[in-house]
Design a protein around this motif. Structure first.
Motif, PDB file in Angstrom:
ATOM      1  N   GLU A   6      10.732 -11.898  -7.154  1.00 10.71           N
ATOM      2  CA  GLU A   6      12.035 -12.377  -7.493  1.00 10.71           C
ATOM      3  C   GLU A   6      13.208 -11.041  -7.945  1.00 10.71           C
ATOM      4  O   GLU A   6      14.120 -11.195  -7.727  1.00 10.71           O
ATOM      5  N   PHE A   7      12.312 -10.204  -8.301  1.00  9.95           N
ATOM      6  CA  PHE A   7      12.669  -9.655 -10.062  1.00  9.95           C
ATOM      7  C   PHE A   7      13.301  -8.289  -9.233  1.00  9.95           C
ATOM      8  O   PHE A   7      14.835  -7.536  -8.981  1.00  9.95           O
ATOM      9  N   MET A   8      12.481  -7.650  -7.689  1.00  7.32           N
ATOM     10  CA  MET A   8      12.962  -6.390  -7.332  1.00  7.32           C
ATOM     11  C   MET A   8      14.442  -7.020  -6.281  1.00  7.32           C
ATOM     12  O   MET A   8      15.079  -5.969  -5.784  1.00  7.32           O
ATOM     13  N   SER A   9      14.687  -8.321  -6.373  1.00  7.64           N
ATOM     14  CA  SER A   9      15.566  -9.178  -5.240  1.00  7.64           C
ATOM     15  C   SER A   9      16.810  -9.413  -6.267  1.00  7.64           C
ATOM     16  O   SER A   9      17.933  -9.806  -5.827  1.00  7.64           O
ATOM     17  N   SER A  10      16.443  -8.480  -7.750  1.00  6.00           N
ATOM     18  CA  SER A  10      17.507  -8.984  -8.728  1.00  6.00           C
ATOM     19  C   SER A  10      19.289  -8.682  -8.879  1.00  6.00           C
ATOM     20  O   SER A  10      18.705  -7.156  -8.282  1.00  6.00           O
ATOM     21  N   VAL A  13      18.380  -5.079 -10.159  1.00  2.36           N
ATOM     22  CA  VAL A  13      17.437  -3.384  -9.103  1.00  2.36           C
ATOM     23  C   VAL A  13      18.778  -3.359  -8.356  1.00  2.36           C
ATOM     24  O   VAL A  13      18.798  -2.361  -8.052  1.00  2.36           O
ATOM     25  N   LEU A  14      19.162  -4.215  -7.317  1.00  3.52           N
ATOM     26  CA  LEU A  14      20.037  -4.069  -6.187  1.00  3.52           C
ATOM     27  C   LEU A  14      21.375  -2.965  -7.117  1.00  3.52           C
ATOM     28  O   LEU A  14      21.512  -2.192  -6.067  1.00  3.52           O
ATOM     29  N   ASP A  15      21.823  -3.110  -8.215  1.00  3.99           N
ATOM     30  CA  ASP A  15      23.435  -2.250  -8.209  1.00  3.99           C
ATOM     31  C   ASP A  15      22.691  -1.034  -8.864  1.00  3.99           C
ATOM     32  O   ASP A  15      22.948   0.028  -8.456  1.00  3.99           O
ATOM     33  N   PHE A  16      21.258  -0.586  -9.439  1.00  4.49           N
ATOM     34  CA  PHE A  16      20.586   0.831  -9.408  1.00  4.49           C
ATOM     35  C   PHE A  16      20.149   1.552  -7.948  1.00  4.49           C
ATOM     36  O   PHE A  16      20.615   2.748  -7.677  1.00  4.49           O
ATOM     37  N   ASN A  17      19.745   0.771  -7.494  1.00  3.40           N
ATOM     38  CA  ASN A  17      19.160   0.818  -6.182  1.00  3.40           C
ATOM     39  C   ASN A  17      20.602   2.003  -5.605  1.00  3.40           C
ATOM     40  O   ASN A  17      20.433   2.730  -4.541  1.00  3.40           O
ATOM     41  N   GLY A  26      16.633   8.092  -3.576  1.00  4.06           N
ATOM     42  CA  GLY A  26      16.429   7.184  -2.855  1.00  4.06           C
ATOM     43  C   GLY A  26      15.721   6.203  -3.890  1.00  4.06           C
ATOM     44  O   GLY A  26      14.256   7.005  -4.224  1.00  4.06           O
ATOM     45  N   PRO A  27      15.582   5.246  -4.173  1.00  2.00           N
ATOM     46  CA  PRO A  27      13.892   4.301  -4.349  1.00  2.00           C
ATOM     47  C   PRO A  27      13.178   3.753  -4.161  1.00  2.00           C
ATOM     48  O   PRO A  27      12.862   3.358  -2.948  1.00  2.00           O
ATOM     49  N   LEU A  28      12.253   4.812  -4.440  1.00  2.00           N
ATOM     50  CA  LEU A  28      10.493   4.850  -3.788  1.00  2.00           C
ATOM     51  C   LEU A  28      10.279   3.350  -3.413  1.00  2.00           C
ATOM     52  O   LEU A  28       9.486   2.282  -2.738  1.00  2.00           O
ATOM     53  N   TRP A  29      11.082   2.033  -4.939  1.00  2.00           N
ATOM     54  CA  TRP A  29       9.908   0.812  -5.147  1.00  2.00           C
ATOM     55  C   TRP A  29      10.439   0.356  -3.824  1.00  2.00           C
ATOM     56  O   TRP A  29      10.312  -1.092  -3.149  1.00  2.00           O
ATOM     57  N   GLU A  30      12.009   0.435  -3.640  1.00  2.00           N
ATOM     58  CA  GLU A  30      12.291  -0.417  -2.376  1.00  2.00           C
ATOM     59  C   GLU A  30      12.429   0.049  -1.054  1.00  2.00           C
ATOM     60  O   GLU A  30      11.833  -0.501   0.138  1.00  2.00           O
ATOM     61  N   ALA A  31      11.762   1.649  -0.611  1.00  2.00           N
ATOM     62  CA  ALA A  31      11.219   2.163   0.517  1.00  2.00           C
ATOM     63  C   ALA A  31       9.887   1.997   1.451  1.00  2.00           C
ATOM     64  O   ALA A  31       9.681   1.967   2.222  1.00  2.00           O
ATOM     65  N   ILE A  32       9.088   1.689  -0.194  1.00  2.00           N
ATOM     66  CA  ILE A  32       7.304   2.023   0.355  1.00  2.00           C
ATOM     67  C   ILE A  32       7.148   0.931   1.669  1.00  2.00           C
ATOM     68  O   ILE A  32       6.456   1.534   2.480  1.00  2.00           O
TER      69      ILE A  32
END
Length: 370
Positions: A6-10, A13-17, A26-32
Motif C-alpha cells: 500500500e505504501f508503494m501506491s501512496s 511515492v507516486l509524486d517522487f516517481n 527512473g525508480p527501480l522499485w517501481e520498474a523491477i
C-alpha cells in the motif's frame, strides 16, 4: 520479488516517481516487477501466415517494385503483431530477436550486391534458375536448398531461368538493431562478378561429412549451400529408428569447419514429421520460426491450435508450450535464436507433464486471408 504494498501506491511515492522523470531518472522499485519476470514473458505472439497470401502479395509487389527501382530486394517480412510497438518498422521483428521474410526474384532480374553487419540465411521454397553470388561465388539455388551468408560478406542475386523464384530470408536484424551495431554498404559496381567457378563450395563438399584438409581451420562460410538431396538422405537415415518425442526426425545445418551451427546467431533445422506423428509438448527459452516445406498438419501453441499446410509460416515464441501433429509426411524448415540464448547461458527447456504430455486445446487460430 518484492510484492506491491500500500505504501508503494501512496501519494508520497507516486509524486517522487514523477519527479524523477524530469531528470531522465527512473525508480527501480517501481520498474523491477515489470522488468524481471519469474520466467520469460516475450511480447512476441504465436502467429501463422498463410502461403497463398504471401504468394499473392509477392506477385502484386512484382508489378510495382523491381530491384532497378530501388529498395535493394523485393521481400515481404513477417511482422509479429506483438512487436509492432518497436519503432521504426517494428524493427522488422518476427520474433524478439529474428527477422524472416519471403523474397521474390523474376527471370532476368538482378538484385544488387551489398554487405552488412547482420548475418543472413536463405531456404529455397519455389522455383529454379536463380543464383546468389557470395564473395565472388555464384551459387545456383534449387527447392529445398539451405544457403548461408555470414555477416559482412558481399552478396547479390540474379535469375537466368524462366520461372519466378521465392525463398525464405532470415536475418538477426532485431538483435543487431537493438545493440546499435548496424552497418550497411552497397557494392560499388552493383552486382558482383564471379571470381571462382559456379557452385565452388558445394563441389568441394560433395563428399558430405568429410571436409577438404584446407578447411581444418575455422572459416565463416566454407560451405555456402546445403543441397536438399543430402539433407533428405540424412533424414532418411534417421528414419530407421524411432523419432524424437518432441521434434520427429530433425537435423541441424552446421559449419563443417567448426562443427558449430552454420550461422553464428541463428540455428537452422530441417525436420520430418511422419504421417500420424504427434509429438509431446515442451517449451524452451529460444523462439522458433517455421516454414512448412511439405505436408500438412497442425501445432498446438499454449493451448491454441494452428493448422498449417505447405507454404505456411508460423512462430513459436520464447517459453511457449508447443507440440506438432502431422496429417501426412511433413517437412518443416525452422530457424531459432538458440545460439544467442546459449551464448548468454539463458537456454532452458521444460517438458509438459500433464495429460501424458499433451495440451488441451482451448482455441483455434484463424489466419488472415487475402
Amino acid at each position: 520479488m518484492a510484492e506491491k504494498t500500500e505504501f508503494m501506491s501512496s501519494k508520497l511515492v507516486l509524486d517522487f516517481n514523477k519527479d524523477l522523470e524530469q531528470y531522465n531518472l527512473g525508480p527501480l522499485w517501481e520498474a523491477i516487477p515489470a522488468l524481471m519476470h519469474k520466467q520469460p514473458e516475450p511480447q512476441a505472439k504465436a502467429y501463422l501466415w498463410k502461403g497463398e497470401v504471401i504468394y499473392k502479395k509477392l506477385m502484386e509487389a512484382s508489378t510495382i517494385f523491381t530491384p532497378d527501382r530501388g529498395g535493394e530486394r523485393r521481400a515481404i517480412y513477417f511482422q509479429n503483431p506483438g512487436l509492432t510497438y518497436r519503432q521504426p518498422w517494428g524493427w522488422a521483428s518476427t520474433t524478439q530477436t529474428l527477422y524472416a521474410a519471403a523474397q521474390l526474384i523474376l527471370p532476368s532480374e538482378k538484385a544488387p550486391s551489398h554487405r552488412h553487419s547482420q548475418a543472413a540465411l536463405r531456404f529455397i521454397t519455389h522455383g529454379e534458375g536463380a543464383y546468389t553470388i557470395v564473395q565472388g561465388e555464384r551459387i545456383f539455388m534449387e527447392e529445398g536448398d539451405f544457403l548461408i551468408t555470414p555477416k559482412n560478406l558481399w552478396h547479390g542475386h540474379g535469375h537466368v531461368g524462366d520461372k519466378p523464384m521465392i525463398w525464405m530470408d532470415v536475418l538477426d536484424i532485431p538483435v543487431i538493431y537493438s545493440m546499435g551495431g548496424t552497418f550497411f554498404e552497397p557494392y560499388p559496381e552493383k552486382l558482383e562478378e564471379p571470381s571462382v567457378p559456379d557452385n565452388f563450395s558445394s563441389h568441394r563438399y560433395e563428399g558430405g561429412m568429410v571436409r577438404p584438409i584446407a578447411d581444418r581451420y575455422p572459416k565463416s562460410a566454407p560451405l555456402g549451400a546445403y543441397k536438399w538431396n543430402k539433407t533428405e538422405d540424412a533424414i532418411k537415415g534417421l528414419g530407421r529408428y524411432e523419432p524424437d518425442q518432441y521434434d520427429g526426425y530433425a537435423v541441424e545445418y552446421i559449419n563443417p569447419s567448426t562443427g558449430e551451427t552454420a550461422n553464428k546467431n541463428i540455428a537452422s533445422w530441417m525436420q520430418k514429421l511422419p504421417k500420424g506423428y504427434h509429438s509431446k509438448a515442451h517449451r524452451h527459452t529460444h523462439a522458433t520460426i517455421y516454414n512448412v516445406f511439405k505436408g500438412s498438419g497442425y501445432s498446438i501453441i499454449n493451448g491454441v491450435r494452428f493448422d498449417w499446410t505447405a507454404g505456411d509460416y508460423f512462430v513459436v515464441p520464447n517459453w511457449a508450450w508447443h507440440e506438432h501433429v502431422a496429417d501426412e509426411d511433413s517437412y518443416l524448415f525452422s530457424v531459432s535464436d538458440l545460439p544467442i540464448m546459449e551464448q548468454f547461458d539463458l537456454e532452458q527447456s521444460q517438458a509438459y507433464e500433464q495429460n501424458k504430455g499433451h495440451q488441451t486445446i482451448i482455441g483455434e487460430f484463424k489466419p488472415k486471408l487475402a
